[in-house]
Design a protein around this motif. Sequence first.
Motif, mmCIF file in Angstrom:
data_model
loop_
_atom_site.group_PDB
_atom_site.id
_atom_site.type_symbol
_atom_site.label_atom_id
_atom_site.label_comp_id
_atom_site.label_asym_id
_atom_site.label_seq_id
_atom_site.Cartn_x
_atom_site.Cartn_y
_atom_site.Cartn_z
ATOM 1 N N GLU A 171 0.833 -1.190 0.000
ATOM 2 C CA GLU A 171 0.000 0.000 0.000
ATOM 3 C C GLU A 171 0.877 1.253 0.000
ATOM 4 O OE1 GLU A 171 -3.685 1.992 2.578
ATOM 5 O OE2 GLU A 171 -2.750 0.104 3.236
ATOM 6 N N GLY A 172 0.539 2.174 -0.882
ATOM 7 C CA GLY A 172 1.218 3.467 -0.913
ATOM 8 C C GLY A 172 2.456 3.529 -1.771
ATOM 9 N N LEU A 173 2.904 2.374 -2.302
ATOM 10 C CA LEU A 173 4.110 2.359 -3.122
ATOM 11 C C LEU A 173 3.773 2.040 -4.573
ATOM 12 C CD1 LEU A 173 6.695 0.452 -0.873
ATOM 13 C CD2 LEU A 173 6.053 2.876 -0.835
ATOM 14 N N GLU A 174 4.407 2.751 -5.487
ATOM 15 C CA GLU A 174 4.266 2.491 -6.922
ATOM 16 C C GLU A 174 5.655 2.234 -7.498
ATOM 17 O OE1 GLU A 174 3.266 4.901 -11.043
ATOM 18 O OE2 GLU A 174 2.320 5.576 -9.190
ATOM 19 N N THR A 175 5.863 1.018 -7.997
ATOM 20 C CA THR A 175 7.171 0.661 -8.547
ATOM 21 C C THR A 175 7.288 1.230 -9.951
ATOM 22 O OG1 THR A 175 7.145 -1.367 -7.242
ATOM 23 C CG2 THR A 175 8.783 -1.211 -8.985
ATOM 24 N N GLU A 176 7.898 2.388 -10.029
ATOM 25 C CA GLU A 176 8.025 3.101 -11.299
ATOM 26 C C GLU A 176 9.212 2.610 -12.114
ATOM 27 O OE1 GLU A 176 7.896 7.762 -12.446
ATOM 28 O OE2 GLU A 176 9.635 7.174 -11.226
ATOM 29 N N GLY A 177 10.301 2.267 -11.438
ATOM 30 C CA GLY A 177 11.518 1.929 -12.173
ATOM 31 C C GLY A 177 12.348 0.860 -11.493
ATOM 32 N N MET A 178 13.285 0.318 -12.240
ATOM 33 C CA MET A 178 14.266 -0.639 -11.729
ATOM 34 C C MET A 178 15.592 -0.357 -12.425
ATOM 35 S SD MET A 178 14.095 -4.822 -11.558
ATOM 36 C CE MET A 178 14.265 -5.118 -13.323
ATOM 37 N N PHE A 179 16.676 -0.451 -11.665
ATOM 38 C CA PHE A 179 17.972 -0.124 -12.264
ATOM 39 C C PHE A 179 19.087 -0.928 -11.630
ATOM 40 C CE2 PHE A 179 17.874 2.569 -8.533
ATOM 41 C CZ PHE A 179 19.193 2.724 -8.152
ATOM 42 N N THR A 180 20.213 -0.926 -12.305
ATOM 43 C CA THR A 180 21.457 -1.438 -11.758
ATOM 44 C C THR A 180 22.555 -0.447 -12.115
ATOM 45 O OG1 THR A 180 22.802 -3.433 -11.498
ATOM 46 C CG2 THR A 180 22.215 -2.816 -13.755
ATOM 47 N N HIS A 181 23.767 -0.719 -11.646
ATOM 48 C CA HIS A 181 24.871 0.197 -11.917
ATOM 49 C C HIS A 181 26.074 -0.600 -12.406
ATOM 50 C CE1 HIS A 181 26.824 4.082 -11.654
ATOM 51 N NE2 HIS A 181 27.878 3.509 -11.106
ATOM 52 N N PHE A 182 26.620 -0.180 -13.541
ATOM 53 C CA PHE A 182 27.773 -0.861 -14.109
ATOM 54 C C PHE A 182 29.031 -0.574 -13.291
ATOM 55 C CE2 PHE A 182 25.594 -0.531 -18.472
ATOM 56 C CZ PHE A 182 25.101 -1.823 -18.375
ATOM 57 N N ALA A 183 29.817 -1.614 -13.075
ATOM 58 C CA ALA A 183 31.071 -1.477 -12.339
ATOM 59 C C ALA A 183 32.269 -1.249 -13.250
ATOM 60 C CB ALA A 183 31.315 -2.722 -11.483
ATOM 61 N N ARG A 184 32.178 -1.733 -14.524
ATOM 62 C CA ARG A 184 33.351 -1.687 -15.403
ATOM 63 C C ARG A 184 32.991 -1.295 -16.838
ATOM 64 N NH1 ARG A 184 36.452 -7.294 -14.643
ATOM 65 N NH2 ARG A 184 37.875 -6.220 -16.095
ATOM 66 N N ALA A 185 31.960 -0.473 -16.991
ATOM 67 C CA ALA A 185 31.587 -0.039 -18.342
ATOM 68 C C ALA A 185 32.596 0.936 -18.926
ATOM 69 C CB ALA A 185 30.196 0.600 -18.320
ATOM 70 N N ASP A 186 33.496 1.453 -18.080
ATOM 71 C CA ASP A 186 34.493 2.421 -18.554
ATOM 72 C C ASP A 186 35.757 1.736 -19.063
ATOM 73 O OD1 ASP A 186 35.297 1.487 -16.091
ATOM 74 O OD2 ASP A 186 35.828 3.443 -15.274
ATOM 75 N N GLU A 187 35.613 0.519 -19.582
ATOM 76 C CA GLU A 187 36.728 -0.217 -20.163
ATOM 77 C C GLU A 187 36.438 -0.521 -21.630
ATOM 78 O OE1 GLU A 187 37.047 -3.696 -17.781
ATOM 79 O OE2 GLU A 187 37.743 -2.628 -15.992
ATOM 80 N N LYS A 188 37.497 -0.648 -22.405
ATOM 81 C CA LYS A 188 37.330 -0.978 -23.822
ATOM 82 C C LYS A 188 36.635 -2.319 -24.007
ATOM 83 C CE LYS A 188 39.564 2.355 -26.180
ATOM 84 N NZ LYS A 188 38.904 3.167 -27.231
ATOM 85 N N ASP A 189 36.994 -3.260 -23.164
ATOM 86 C CA ASP A 189 36.405 -4.592 -23.236
ATOM 87 C C ASP A 189 35.013 -4.546 -22.592
ATOM 88 O OD1 ASP A 189 35.654 -7.225 -23.104
ATOM 89 O OD2 ASP A 189 37.511 -7.934 -22.171
#
Length: 409
Positions: A171-189
């Motif tokens: 009650e009272g909550l609306e799940t608008e979004g879901m996310f994660t966070h990249f740990a190593r997206a700043d690599e060429k590979d």
Amino acid sequence: MKQYSRVWAEIDLDAVRSNMQAMQDNLKEGMKLCAVVKTDGYGHGAVPVAKEVEDMVWGFAVATFQEAMNLRHHGIAKPVLMLGYTEEARLEDLVREEIRPTVFSLPLARRLSGEWKKFRADCLEKGEPEPQKLKIHIAVDTGMGRLGFLMQDEEALSASVEEIQEISGMEGLETEGMFTHFARADEKDPTSAKLQTERFCRMKEALLQAGISIPMLHCSNSAGIVMLQGVGFSMARAGITMYGLYPSEEVNEEEMKFRPALSLYSRIIFVKEVPAGTTVSYGWTYTTAGRTVIATVPVGYGDGYPRGLSNRGWVLIRGRRAPIIGRVCMDQLMVDVTEVPGVQEQDLVTLVGRDGKEKVSVEDLAAICGRFNYEFVCGLGKRIPRVYLRGGEQVGAKDYGTDEYTDFI
């Protein structure tokens, strides 16, 4: 407009806007951008940056309740997502101000729902309209190891799905979004980022099988936007690249061109000529080898200018490099201007930025003193006024010189 001379940072709002447009152009069609303005907009000023890009984004992301309320206090109307911990005591403000908390555990969701029900009862008792539901974003830990529902194996995935399913019915909550966070997206590979994306998709599919469809999905940080085109979800979160800085040396101008938004300046306050054998600054870590002209600049680690640049960094004066000599003090530093013709007091000193053909970048200085660019700009202190430019003209400034206190002063 007020002028500054001891030290000031200039923020090019045109550069911020250009950087956001470059990222939007790189995303897949239909994807939205969320502008990350935590830590006072990475030291650039959250409010001016947010106002500049408000028409370009879905909303904004911050780390703390105080950062979220600062945006609302200054009239920022679009959604604000808190990426970190939410204080339940602030729930009424979260609901009223349309601030989205991150939910990373079942107990946290239960507390938020419980607080919402109390808030609703208070509203009805006062004869006020029933409050809107609190929009939340679910955090999934796909490999960052920080916050989020776990899914390291099938058992953990199944347990997380059950918990998120329970949350979706609270009650009272609306799940608008879901996310994660990249740990190593700043690599060429891209292997690790693709693995995290696959894990995130597994969670999405498992939730769909359980009858839970979450409308807004977002994984990509700045590096993900540049290297992976946002990987095709609903939204991407633009952080360091919005300010014209790169997430790592592997994500550079070859991938996408950004314009640094921040420059940092001061002026020479004292010039002297000294003979060989003259010691400079604390600890006498520098001794002149011959006749030397030394200029004193009224900036130091008290302003967030790193002490690690002692005897290693440089500034620009009259289009030439002037090396820092001796230790950077709390409020001053000294530079060797022997090779700078005509130098005099009140000459402009470029600490970050361009002067003629020469340039000193945040990345240059961060590498020298063992930091990285995020830390450098976030560490620039409140003694440094921020001056905002549009079309090369000053359009505003933020001076942190006057603090407001409550209760004890």
